[in-house]
Motif scaffolding. Structure first.
Motif: not given
Length: 538
Positions: A32-55, A392-396
């Protein structure tokens, strides 16, 4: 353009709906988080660079020494359950208290507390007591609802009485949250809160819950004696007098000694939770090996004596040999520790061989079954941790945490209103979600905010008090329908004459008792904070 906060809470609601629909927890949270991260990036309200914190977050989980205690405590609990410690305790406690009105109910509560402090696995405790005690209580004329409620509630004590897996996971989350809260307040040499603090803080509230359960049962006996009758003393003549109390001592001695070794070493600072969990896993294995062949129990007893000697030497001497100056006395202590280590290893090897060759009622080898259960439970917990980190990463990243902070800070009533709101939300979520989801979704979001807020006395919130309040609240989630796991466990082993409504009605008084315990902790926070303050000065 869609508001990112709105997108954030749609994500939260979607995850809850999918979880209630029965989809796997870890994959639901991460997917769910990944799907909404991609949706947020498509709508320009989320930066996918934040996902680099996941590893890096996963690596931090892998290297977290505190979390190593989880598989060790699980191994200890499953091994004790397979070695039939619970059966012996229930059988002997039933004989001890059964002749009193309500005696079987008292026995279940006491055994539940002992199993909580030695195994901490709710499912195993509820199933064991449901199989052994529920048919007996119904046959003896106990009210079905009282019997069901007592067994389900006593089985959940493993969530609050240490050592508890919930407290280990909650302590890890609160430790990070407390440091983040202090960094946000400009404190760059932060105090810490550890699992040890939560273990110490949970001990008195856990015992308080046991006392409240028994007080309710006493009141029930006074008001409705026909619902909890005394039973005739049916002990065989061979268990009369001193022989009976010797058997009671034999049944109690092993789990009590294990509790003292594990919990005592943590509380007095002799061992970390992870080290104590290792002691508990080894102790449970040796106990199972001893139960397998008591006639030839001397290797196990030798190993136990060597373990006790090693603990005493560790507390009395510095056993590190790689030092510039080592006194003659310390060399003697190091030599004695080496000898005791060989004795302990001999006892452990004998215990492992016996548990490997021991087959349970289902024909499985005990050691193999314990290892498989430990691996399955541990994999589930850590997979959920990883999925929750992504969530948590996507929510924040979508601004959800900032919005929650703004809401909590602007509530009329200040800090106490914010705590009350969080407690109510966690209680309601407990109707639908497992404690693991609540720990890894809610706590990382709200705990750093709450721990920054000012209390009426001018100070900040005590993290131990907040952790214990959350732990008692999470324990209630095991009892609240429709998804209370203790209810499912009990329903699975209940005899045919017990209906699902008997179980649901039976737990209602105990849910209110736990809410009353939360109110007591609210007005008497010293119940949770006194022991950590006395032991650790904080």
């Amino acid at each position: 353009m869609i508001d990112p906060v709105l997108l954030c809470f749609i994500m939260f609601g979607t995850a809850c709906v999918l979880l209630m629909a029965g989809f796997p927890v870890a994959f639901t949270l991460a997917g769910t988080a990944l799907a909404f991260a991609l949706l947020g990036a498509a709508l320009d309200v989320f930066s996918l660079s934040l996902l680099t914190a996941f590893p890096q977050s996963i690596f931090g989980t892998m290297t977290n020494e505190t979390l190593v205690a989880v598989p060790l405590f699980v191994f200890m609990g499953v091994m004790l359950e397979r070695s039939r410690i619970a059966e012996e305790l229930l059988d002997n406690m039933g004989r001890l208290f059964g002749s009193l009105p309500g005696g079987l109910a008292f026995s279940v509560c006491i055994v539940g507390a002992l199993l909580a402090a030695s195994t901490g696995i709710v499912g195993a405790t509820v199933v064991t007591m449901g199989l052994m005690s529920l048919p007996t209580m119904v046959r003896r004329g106990y009210d079905k609802r009282l019997a069901c409620g007592t067994i389900a509630a006593s089985g959940t004590l493993g969530q609050i009485i240490p050592p508890s897996i919930v407290l280990v996971l909650l302590g890890d989350q609160l430790s990070v949250a407390y440091q983040n809260a202090q960094f946000s307040m400009g404190i760059f040499s932060p105090d810490t809160v550890s699992v040890n603090d939560l273990f110490a803080g949970a001990l008195l509230p856990g015992l308080m819950l046991v006392g409240l359960y028994i007080l309710y049962q006493i009141g029930y006996v006074v008001m409705r004696p026909q619902g909890a009758p005394a039973i005739a003393d049916e002990r065989p003549e061979t268990l009369a007098g001193f022989a009976f109390f010797r058997q009671i001592f034999r049944a109690l001695a092993a789990p009590v000694l294990l509790i003292i070794a594990v919990l005592g070493s943590i509380l007095i600072g002799l061992a970390s939770p992870t080290e104590a969990a290792g002691v508990g896993a080894i102790g449970a294995t040796m106990l199972a090996g001893y139960r397998r062949d008591e006639a030839r129990g001397w290797p196990i007893l030798l190993g136990v004596a060597c373990m006790a000697g090693l603990l005493a030497l560790t507390a009395s001497f510095d056993l590190r040999s790689q030092r510039t100056v080592v006194s003659q006395t310390e060399w003697i202590a190091i030599g004695a520790a080496v000898v005791l280590t060989f004795g302990l290893a001999f006892g452990v090897i004998v215990a492992l061989m016996r548990t490997f060759n021991w087959r349970d009622r289902d024909g499985e080898r005990v050691l193999a079954a314990v290892c498989q259960s430990t691996m399955a439970i541990t994999a589930m917990v850590f997979t959920i941790i990883i999925g929750a980190r992504m969530f948590s990463i996507v929510f924040i990243g979508l601004g959800g945490a900032d919005y929650v902070e703004e809401v909590l800070n602007n509530l009329p009533g200040g800090t106490l209103a914010a705590v009350l709101l969080v407690m109510v939300i966690m209680f309601v979520m407990g109707f639908f979600l497992d404690f693991l989801e609540i720990v890894f979704i809610v706590v990382p979001i709200v705990a750093p905010i709450l721990l920054q807020m000012e209390m009426p006395d001018g100070g900040t919130m005590n993290p131990v008090w907040l952790g214990i309040m959350m732990a008692v609240n999470l324990q209630t989630s095991f009892l609240t329908p429709p998804f209370g796991f203790a209810l499912f466990y009990l329903r699975g082993v209940a005899p045919p004459q017990i209906s699902t409504m008997d179980i649901y009605r039976g737990i209602i008084p105990f849910v209110f008792i736990q809410l009353f315990a939360l109110i007591l902790l609210w007005f008497l926070p010293q119940v949770a904070t006194w022991l950590p303050l006395a032991l650790y000065g904080r």
